[in-house]
Design a protein around this motif. Structure first.
Motif, PDB file in Angstrom:
ATOM      1  N   TYR A   1       0.150  -7.624  -3.218  1.00 32.24           N
ATOM      2  CA  TYR A   1      -1.100  -6.874  -3.332  1.00 32.24           C
ATOM      3  C   TYR A   1      -1.198  -6.358  -4.764  1.00 32.24           C
TER       4      TYR A   1
ATOM      5  N   GLU B   1       4.143  -8.549   1.153  1.00 33.24           N
ATOM      6  CA  GLU B   1       4.199  -8.842   2.582  1.00 33.24           C
ATOM      7  C   GLU B   1       4.506 -10.327   2.755  1.00 33.24           C
TER       8      GLU B   1
ATOM      9  N   LYS C   1      -3.090  -4.758  -8.201  1.00 35.95           N
ATOM     10  CA  LYS C   1      -4.088  -3.907  -8.857  1.00 35.95           C
ATOM     11  C   LYS C   1      -4.378  -4.518 -10.221  1.00 35.95           C
TER      12      LYS C   1
ATOM     13  N   ASN D   1      -8.583  -4.794  -5.595  1.00 40.82           N
ATOM     14  CA  ASN D   1      -7.229  -5.305  -5.380  1.00 40.82           C
ATOM     15  C   ASN D   1      -7.264  -6.539  -4.487  1.00 40.82           C
ATOM     16  N   THR D   2      -6.378  -7.480  -4.760  1.00 40.62           N
ATOM     17  CA  THR D   2      -6.332  -8.711  -3.960  1.00 40.62           C
ATOM     18  C   THR D   2      -4.892  -9.097  -3.664  1.00 40.62           C
ATOM     19  N   TRP D   3      -4.747  -9.947  -2.657  1.00 41.07           N
ATOM     20  CA  TRP D   3      -3.446 -10.521  -2.320  1.00 41.07           C
ATOM     21  C   TRP D   3      -3.292 -11.846  -3.061  1.00 41.07           C
TER      22      TRP D   3
ATOM     23  N   GLU E   1       1.351  -3.605  -6.029  1.00 38.60           N
ATOM     24  CA  GLU E   1       1.532  -2.463  -5.140  1.00 38.60           C
ATOM     25  C   GLU E   1       2.625  -2.706  -4.104  1.00 38.60           C
TER      26      GLU E   1
ATOM     27  N   ARG F   1      -8.187 -10.014   0.964  1.00 41.41           N
ATOM     28  CA  ARG F   1      -8.623  -8.698   0.520  1.00 41.41           C
ATOM     29  C   ARG F   1      -8.506  -7.677   1.636  1.00 41.41           C
ATOM     30  N   PRO F   2      -8.341  -6.412   1.296  1.00 40.56           N
ATOM     31  CA  PRO F   2      -8.448  -5.357   2.295  1.00 40.56           C
ATOM     32  C   PRO F   2      -9.865  -5.342   2.853  1.00 40.56           C
TER      33      PRO F   2
END
Length: 461
Positions: A60, A51, A62, A71-73, A48, A16-17
């Motif tokens: 990433y 990486e 939404k 939002n999560t990876w 989004e 997560r961010p």
């Protein structure tokens, strides 16, 4: 086929961010309370960006119905069936189209230097069948992003580049695999049309990209070649039903009339003869009807079979998808019936290739063989039955509508119980023993036997 829009979202392994918070209940920027979707069922609204984490792509995401703080990876495995993934890939390919075109061209140049014959040396059919074009496109997008950002991580670029090249190689195989499966399906359908009303035969190749030789023609009945007389129907038939209820081992049925034993068990219909015996079935002049126990071969194949590619260099083989008991009829050896002079000429070519489909019709051993069945170019499923030094099938001569001793039917029966999934086989060289009435005509140069039996003779011819 459109992809499903469901993504899989879980807190475990999610990157997560830093500003992300819990998501049990949330308020939007408009102050509205948003209910959390059912656990495990989250819809990916938009991807989004992508990486790299330990050389693998992470995305990433939404989530629909949740604000950006949720939002999560996620890894590709969790999003591969998500429609948002396709939209993201299309968008990124367009965004980096110049770099994508250059990288794709470079990979195609490298691929051109790899002969297609090398593909299956390090790529399995399982990998080919599981090929996903999006994974290749994502690798190219990653490489394009690195190039656009003037990345100096050579190790990362090289590793992902090698993976992209391998996936492009798998893509080439995947195209060949699709073509192969189409051709195998076409052969399977054509074969089963010929075989009607017998149970279906399935065709499988889970080992390589080979197909059935296009020069092989599938037939149901023998083709009578030049110089071979067409058998004439006999004049005799049994009269068992005139004096008894049915044809049995104790009645004067066709087998006993020919000096042989009654061929089949009355209750099970399975073969009761010893190896090297002859079968005489009832015919159209007999007093019995189609329900007679002594009518097995003439009813055709009754068991489904599987034509498959072997994994040890023995070409195609035949296996049974269901268990078979001892004494069950499998199929007839079908092909062109030719004179032995013609067979000798053809045999020279077959010997040079190290294989033969020639089978002498020499049950009447008091005379030299007159005719031979050649199943090389015309035949049925028996064309694909492999040799074994420990076989589970044996060949028997069978007469039905005629008694031309030089032209019997050659029929396969099981000689022991066979498990479901077991390959069917017979001994090609059994008749090297002069006491055995059948032999392959070939005297080819030595060919290695690969049957794998405990008693393998190591040499086939």
């Amino acid at each position: 086929m459109p992809r499903k829009e469901w993504g899989t979202k879980s807190t475990a392994h999610a990157l997560r961010p830093a500003e992300a918070t819990g998501i049990s209940r949330r308020s939007s920027s408009h102050g509205k309370s948003m209910k959390r979707p059912p656990r495990g069922e989250y819809i990916a609204e938009r991807i989004e960006h992508v990486e790299v984490d330990q050389y693998h792509p992470v995305f990433y995401v939404k989530w629909q119905g949740l604000d950006a703080s949720a939002n999560t990876w996620k890894s590709y495995d969790n999003l591969s069936n998500c429609a948002a993934m396709e939209h993201f890939v299309e968008r990124m390919l367009q965004l980096h189209q110049v770099h994508v075109a250059n990288i794709t061209g470079e990979l195609e140049t490298q691929l051109a230097n790899i002969p297609p014959t090398e593909d299956l040396k390090n790529i399995s059919i399982v990998e080919i069948d599981a090929y996903d074009p999006l994974e290749l496109q994502i690798d190219i997008i990653l490489l394009a992003q690195f190039r656009a950002a003037s990345s100096r991580s050579l190790r990362r670029d090289e590793r992902i580049g090698r993976r992209a090249l391998r996936r492009m190689q798998i893509s080439r195989c995947h195209f060949a695999r699709r073509k192969q499966l189409h051709e195998l399906l076409r052969f399977e359908q054509q074969m089963n049309r010929v075989e009607l009303p017998s149970p279906p035969i399935r065709v499988e190749n889970n080992w390589d990209l080979d197909t059935i030789d296009s020069g092989f023609k599938y037939i149901k009945n023998n083709i009578i070649g030049a110089g071979v007389p067409k058998p004439q129907a006999g004049l005799a038939g049994c009269k068992c039903h005139e004096s008894a209820e049915s044809c049995t081992a104790s009645s004067m049925c066709c087998g006993r009339m020919a000096g042989e034993r009654f061929a089949y068990e009355r209750r099970t219909g399975r073969l009761r003869l010893r190896l090297r015996s002859a079968i005489y079935e009832c015919n159209s002049r007999c007093s019995c009807d189609e329900s007679c126990t002594n009518r097995v071969v003439q009813k055709g194949r009754q068991h489904p079979l599987v034509l498959f590619k072997t994994n040890n260099g023995r070409g195609w083989g035949v296996r049974t998808p269901q268990a078979l008991r001892k004494g069950e009829f499998v199929c007839e050896y079908i092909g062109e019936i030719i004179t032995c002079d013609e067979a000798n000429e053809r045999g020279k070519t077959y010997d040079d290739n190290g294989c033969t489909y020639l089978f002498d019709l020499d049950y009447n051993t008091s005379l030299d063989s007159e005719y031979t069945v050649d199943a090389a170019n015309y035949g049925n499923i028996s064309h694909f039955i492999n040799h074994s030094c420990d076989p589970n099938l044996a060949v028997f001569p069978c007469w039905i509508e005629h008694l031309h001793m030089a032209l019997p039917h050659l029929v396969f029966f099981t000689i022991r119980p066979i498990k479901a999934g077991e390959e069917l086989s017979f001994d090609y060289t059994l008749a090297d023993n002069e006491d055995v009435p059948y032999e392959n005509i070939s005297t080819a140069a030595r060919v290695q036997c690969r049957c794998g039996a405990a008693n393998c003779r190591k040499v086939l011819f």
